[in-house]
Design a protein around this motif. Structure first.
Motif, PDB file in Angstrom:
ATOM      1  N   SER A 107     -35.748 -77.757 -79.431  1.00  0.00           N
ATOM      2  CA  SER A 107     -36.990 -78.058 -79.721  1.00  0.00           C
ATOM      3  C   SER A 107     -37.216 -79.550 -80.331  1.00  0.00           C
ATOM      4  N   PRO A 108     -38.073 -80.264 -79.902  1.00  0.00           N
ATOM      5  CA  PRO A 108     -38.419 -81.696 -80.258  1.00  0.00           C
ATOM      6  C   PRO A 108     -39.191 -81.452 -81.559  1.00  0.00           C
ATOM      7  N   LYS A 109     -39.812 -80.453 -81.919  1.00  0.00           N
ATOM      8  CA  LYS A 109     -40.226 -79.933 -83.235  1.00  0.00           C
ATOM      9  C   LYS A 109     -39.267 -80.093 -84.473  1.00  0.00           C
ATOM     10  N   LEU A 110     -38.101 -79.746 -84.165  1.00  0.00           N
ATOM     11  CA  LEU A 110     -37.105 -79.585 -85.221  1.00  0.00           C
ATOM     12  C   LEU A 110     -36.601 -80.581 -85.789  1.00  0.00           C
ATOM     13  N   SER A 111     -36.460 -81.224 -86.725  1.00  0.00           N
ATOM     14  CA  SER A 111     -35.706 -82.353 -87.127  1.00  0.00           C
ATOM     15  C   SER A 111     -34.156 -81.848 -87.681  1.00  0.00           C
ATOM     16  N   THR A 112     -33.339 -82.729 -87.689  1.00  0.00           N
ATOM     17  CA  THR A 112     -31.888 -82.383 -88.104  1.00  0.00           C
ATOM     18  C   THR A 112     -31.731 -81.935 -89.449  1.00  0.00           C
ATOM     19  N   GLU A 113     -32.315 -82.323 -90.234  1.00  0.00           N
ATOM     20  CA  GLU A 113     -32.441 -82.009 -91.689  1.00  0.00           C
ATOM     21  C   GLU A 113     -33.267 -80.629 -92.294  1.00  0.00           C
ATOM     22  N   GLN A 114     -33.830 -80.189 -91.054  1.00  0.00           N
ATOM     23  CA  GLN A 114     -34.631 -78.946 -91.373  1.00  0.00           C
ATOM     24  C   GLN A 114     -33.938 -77.806 -91.401  1.00  0.00           C
ATOM     25  N   GLU A 115     -34.151 -76.857 -92.241  1.00  0.00           N
ATOM     26  CA  GLU A 115     -33.897 -75.491 -92.381  1.00  0.00           C
ATOM     27  C   GLU A 115     -33.788 -74.902 -90.979  1.00  0.00           C
ATOM     28  N   ILE A 116     -32.989 -74.062 -90.828  1.00  0.00           N
ATOM     29  CA  ILE A 116     -32.880 -73.298 -89.742  1.00  0.00           C
ATOM     30  C   ILE A 116     -34.264 -72.076 -89.593  1.00  0.00           C
ATOM     31  N   PRO A 117     -34.849 -72.228 -88.662  1.00  0.00           N
ATOM     32  CA  PRO A 117     -36.321 -71.317 -88.478  1.00  0.00           C
ATOM     33  C   PRO A 117     -35.768 -69.904 -88.435  1.00  0.00           C
ATOM     34  N   ARG A 118     -36.666 -68.859 -88.586  1.00  0.00           N
ATOM     35  CA  ARG A 118     -36.464 -67.598 -89.037  1.00  0.00           C
ATOM     36  C   ARG A 118     -35.882 -67.009 -87.816  1.00  0.00           C
ATOM     37  N   GLU A 119     -36.681 -67.294 -86.662  1.00  0.00           N
ATOM     38  CA  GLU A 119     -36.053 -66.585 -85.127  1.00  0.00           C
ATOM     39  C   GLU A 119     -34.596 -67.103 -85.059  1.00  0.00           C
ATOM     40  N   SER A 120     -34.176 -68.459 -85.214  1.00  0.00           N
ATOM     41  CA  SER A 120     -32.919 -68.684 -84.948  1.00  0.00           C
ATOM     42  C   SER A 120     -31.890 -68.002 -85.934  1.00  0.00           C
ATOM     43  N   ILE A 121     -32.324 -67.790 -87.209  1.00  0.00           N
ATOM     44  CA  ILE A 121     -31.468 -67.089 -88.158  1.00  0.00           C
ATOM     45  C   ILE A 121     -31.275 -65.787 -87.708  1.00  0.00           C
ATOM     46  N   LEU A 122     -32.180 -65.100 -87.157  1.00  0.00           N
ATOM     47  CA  LEU A 122     -31.712 -63.474 -86.437  1.00  0.00           C
ATOM     48  C   LEU A 122     -30.812 -63.681 -85.139  1.00  0.00           C
ATOM     49  N   LEU A 123     -31.043 -64.686 -84.357  1.00  0.00           N
ATOM     50  CA  LEU A 123     -30.003 -64.843 -83.432  1.00  0.00           C
ATOM     51  C   LEU A 123     -28.563 -65.396 -84.028  1.00  0.00           C
ATOM     52  N   LEU A 124     -28.725 -66.273 -84.942  1.00  0.00           N
ATOM     53  CA  LEU A 124     -27.413 -66.794 -85.602  1.00  0.00           C
ATOM     54  C   LEU A 124     -26.587 -65.369 -86.143  1.00  0.00           C
ATOM     55  N   ALA A 125     -27.546 -64.305 -86.866  1.00  0.00           N
ATOM     56  CA  ALA A 125     -26.892 -63.145 -87.324  1.00  0.00           C
ATOM     57  C   ALA A 125     -26.258 -62.314 -86.233  1.00  0.00           C
ATOM     58  N   LYS A 126     -27.012 -62.131 -84.864  1.00  0.00           N
ATOM     59  CA  LYS A 126     -26.455 -61.390 -83.918  1.00  0.00           C
ATOM     60  C   LYS A 126     -25.168 -61.908 -83.535  1.00  0.00           C
ATOM     61  N   ALA A 127     -24.864 -63.460 -83.495  1.00  0.00           N
ATOM     62  CA  ALA A 127     -24.070 -64.119 -82.776  1.00  0.00           C
ATOM     63  C   ALA A 127     -22.945 -63.712 -83.995  1.00  0.00           C
ATOM     64  N   ASN A 128     -23.070 -63.870 -85.131  1.00  0.00           N
ATOM     65  CA  ASN A 128     -22.028 -63.726 -86.138  1.00  0.00           C
ATOM     66  C   ASN A 128     -21.543 -62.168 -86.074  1.00  0.00           C
ATOM     67  N   GLY A 129     -22.320 -61.169 -85.697  1.00  0.00           N
ATOM     68  CA  GLY A 129     -21.946 -59.753 -85.688  1.00  0.00           C
ATOM     69  C   GLY A 129     -21.042 -59.829 -84.591  1.00  0.00           C
ATOM     70  N   LEU A 130     -21.374 -60.230 -83.410  1.00  0.00           N
ATOM     71  CA  LEU A 130     -20.518 -60.193 -82.179  1.00  0.00           C
ATOM     72  C   LEU A 130     -19.257 -60.888 -82.424  1.00  0.00           C
ATOM     73  N   TYR A 131     -19.267 -62.162 -83.097  1.00  0.00           N
ATOM     74  CA  TYR A 131     -18.093 -62.827 -83.514  1.00  0.00           C
ATOM     75  C   TYR A 131     -16.831 -61.710 -84.334  1.00  0.00           C
ATOM     76  N   TYR A 132     -17.550 -61.360 -85.179  1.00  0.00           N
ATOM     77  CA  TYR A 132     -16.832 -60.242 -86.271  1.00  0.00           C
ATOM     78  C   TYR A 132     -16.301 -59.071 -85.201  1.00  0.00           C
ATOM     79  N   THR A 133     -17.077 -58.758 -84.274  1.00  0.00           N
ATOM     80  CA  THR A 133     -16.588 -57.575 -83.249  1.00  0.00           C
ATOM     81  C   THR A 133     -15.534 -58.031 -82.407  1.00  0.00           C
ATOM     82  N   ALA A 134     -15.696 -59.165 -81.968  1.00  0.00           N
ATOM     83  CA  ALA A 134     -14.514 -60.001 -81.236  1.00  0.00           C
ATOM     84  C   ALA A 134     -13.129 -60.157 -82.057  1.00  0.00           C
ATOM     85  N   SER A 135     -13.657 -60.513 -83.117  1.00  0.00           N
ATOM     86  CA  SER A 135     -12.343 -60.648 -84.053  1.00  0.00           C
ATOM     87  C   SER A 135     -11.564 -59.529 -84.328  1.00  0.00           C
TER      88      SER A 135
END
Length: 149
Positions: A107-135
């Motif tokens: 999204s053009p609204k996000l700068s590179t130095e900005q903290e990750i938005p809450r919605e993205s953190i939730l997706l990141l947590a899902k991705a991490n959980g799936l990675y742990y499952t695959a591992s």
């Protein structure tokens, strides 16, 4: 036959190995720019499971066929089921989540130095959980390959 075993082992390591990098790539404490780069690296690393995993399965099936084993042997069936489960998790479930995450982060609204938005953190947590499952499934798969009869 020794060459086929070598090809099978090496392609298995190369195919499943990058799965263990996901934990580093998808760590929580990143800025938007870092996570964007991590997602780019994820796309590059995805190449290895696709190719290495395919070669591992084909060489494994060839080993079973040439080695005189039966496809009803527990460790062979369990190994195939685990491999398929890893592919479902890594490609079928994780792929769409990372695509959505990447779309949100581009999204053009996000700068590179900005903290990750809450919605993205939730997706990141899902991705991490799936990675742990695959591992975890990968570890079990390697254990089956090591202790096979």
């Amino acid at each position: 036959m020794k060459w086929l075993v070598l090809i099978h082992i090496m392609s298995s390591i190369i195919g499943i190995g990058p799965t263990y990098f996901g934990h580093i790539l998808f760590r929580k404490r990143q800025q938007v720019g870092e996570l964007r780069r991590s997602l780019e690296l994820f796309q590059i690393l995805n190449f290895f499971p696709k190719i290495g995993g395919t070669i591992a399965v084909l060489s494994g099936l060839l080993l079973v066929w040439l080695g005189g084993w039966s496809f009803v042997t527990f460790w062979i069936i369990a190994s195939l089921i685990l491999y398929i489960a890893i592919q479902v998790v890594a490609v079928g479930l994780l792929g769409p989540i990372t695509a959505k995450l990447q779309k949100e982060l581009n999204s053009p609204k996000l700068s590179t130095e900005q903290e990750i938005p809450r919605e993205s953190i939730l997706l990141l947590a899902k991705a991490n959980g799936l990675y742990y499952t695959a591992s975890a499934l990968g570890v079990i798969l390697f254990i089956l390959m090591i202790i096979k009869p």
